[in-house]
Motif scaffolding. Structure first.
Motif, short mmCIF file in Angstrom:
data_model
loop_
_atom_site.label_atom_id
_atom_site.label_comp_id
_atom_site.label_asym_id
_atom_site.label_seq_id
_atom_site.Cartn_x
_atom_site.Cartn_y
_atom_site.Cartn_z
N GLN A 29 -40.06 23.83 73.72
CA GLN A 29 -40.41 23.32 72.81
C GLN A 29 -39.01 22.80 71.80
O GLN A 29 -38.28 23.49 71.14
N LYS A 30 -38.69 21.63 72.06
CA LYS A 30 -37.14 21.02 71.30
C LYS A 30 -37.37 21.53 70.04
O LYS A 30 -38.84 20.91 69.21
N ARG A 36 -37.53 14.32 64.93
CA ARG A 36 -37.42 13.90 64.07
C ARG A 36 -36.10 13.06 63.56
O ARG A 36 -36.55 11.50 63.30
N GLU A 37 -34.62 13.67 64.27
CA GLU A 37 -33.71 13.15 63.72
C GLU A 37 -33.43 11.44 65.42
O GLU A 37 -33.26 10.38 64.74
N LEU A 38 -34.06 12.35 66.69
CA LEU A 38 -34.08 11.36 67.42
C LEU A 38 -35.18 10.20 67.33
O LEU A 38 -34.71 8.53 67.28
N GLU A 45 -40.18 8.00 71.17
CA GLU A 45 -41.36 7.57 70.52
C GLU A 45 -42.40 8.39 70.82
O GLU A 45 -42.60 8.94 71.95
N LEU A 46 -43.81 8.65 70.39
CA LEU A 46 -44.67 9.66 69.92
C LEU A 46 -46.03 9.09 70.41
O LEU A 46 -46.27 8.17 69.42
N LEU A 47 -46.42 8.48 71.46
CA LEU A 47 -47.21 7.97 71.81
C LEU A 47 -48.92 8.98 71.80
O LEU A 47 -48.69 9.67 72.45
N GLY A 48 -49.71 7.81 71.80
CA GLY A 48 -51.10 9.36 71.55
C GLY A 48 -51.93 8.19 71.75
O GLY A 48 -52.75 7.16 71.97
N LEU A 49 -53.03 9.06 73.03
CA LEU A 49 -54.59 8.70 73.53
C LEU A 49 -55.16 8.91 72.59
O LEU A 49 -55.63 9.75 72.40
N TYR A 50 -55.53 7.94 72.09
CA TYR A 50 -56.52 7.90 71.44
C TYR A 50 -58.17 6.65 71.85
O TYR A 50 -58.41 6.70 72.43
N ASP A 51 -59.27 7.61 71.92
CA ASP A 51 -60.34 7.57 71.38
C ASP A 51 -61.26 6.80 69.59
O ASP A 51 -61.70 8.39 69.38
#
Length: 197
Positions: A29-30, A36-38, A45-51
């Motif tokens: 768990q970084k 946030r800094e990165l 980048e945080l990507l979500g798989l959304y429906d």
């Protein structure tokens, strides 16, 4: 219809506490402050798989300007209610499309002989089989987050594994002393900085 898109910044903390911290062990768990800094540096980048509005899975991509053409899949997960339904494989396919043929996507998964709890060995073996089944090629071992990991690339392995290892290490940056590419036999993985005492 599911789609892979950026998770809104205001949902970052909720994702971190409700997904990452409930799915991954503490050694993986970084800290949210590091993420946030990165992100502020344009490296994460945080990507979500959304429906529609519903988050079903997520992937984080970590890159660096010093190693163009290489991206590290830092976290891949499916929400608890949607696990074992094929969404993880769908996400890998979408990531392959998103990265394109000019980018090497680096994937890490805990090795069965990582030193983790023996009762979790079948889970580690299933994870490795998942990546192989979905087109990932094993390339070498690494230490990361106090674990021995099998490193894959999504697709075929590049001809120059030394360049891959150098880029892989560069993405983490010089301050991550717990990351060792292709460690020598018998070496012991160091603790990540957030677990050092």
């Amino acid at each position: 219809m599911t789609e892979l898109r950026a998770v809104p910044p205001e949902e970052l903390e909720t994702w971190y506490t409700k997904e990452l911290c409930t799915t991954f062990p503490p050694c993986e768990q970084k800290p949210l402050s590091a993420i946030r800094e990165l992100m502020a540096q344009g490296r994460y980048e945080l990507l979500g798989l959304y429906d529609g509005p519903l988050l079903q899975g997520y992937a984080t991509l970590w890159s660096g300007p010093e190693c163009p053409g290489y991206v590290l899949l830092d976290y891949l997960g499916v929400t608890a209610a949607r696990r074992n339904g094929g969404l993880g494989g769908r996400m890998l396919g979408l990531l392959r499309e998103r990265c394109g043929s000019g980018t090497v996507l680096i994937v890490e998964a805990e090795d069965p002989d990582s030193g983790g709890p023996p009762e979790e060995r079948p889970l580690r073996e299933r994870r490795l089989a998942f990546y192989r089944r979905h087109g990932c090629t094993p390339v070498y071992l690494s230490f990361n987050c106090s674990l021995l990991c099998q490193v894959f690339v999504l697709g075929e392995a590049p001809a120059d594994l030394a360049a891959l290892g150098k880029a892989h290490r560069a993405i983490y940056g010089p301050s991550r002393r717990d990351v060792v590419i292709d460690p020598p036999p018998g070496a012991i993985p160091p603790q990540p900085y957030w677990m050092e005492r």
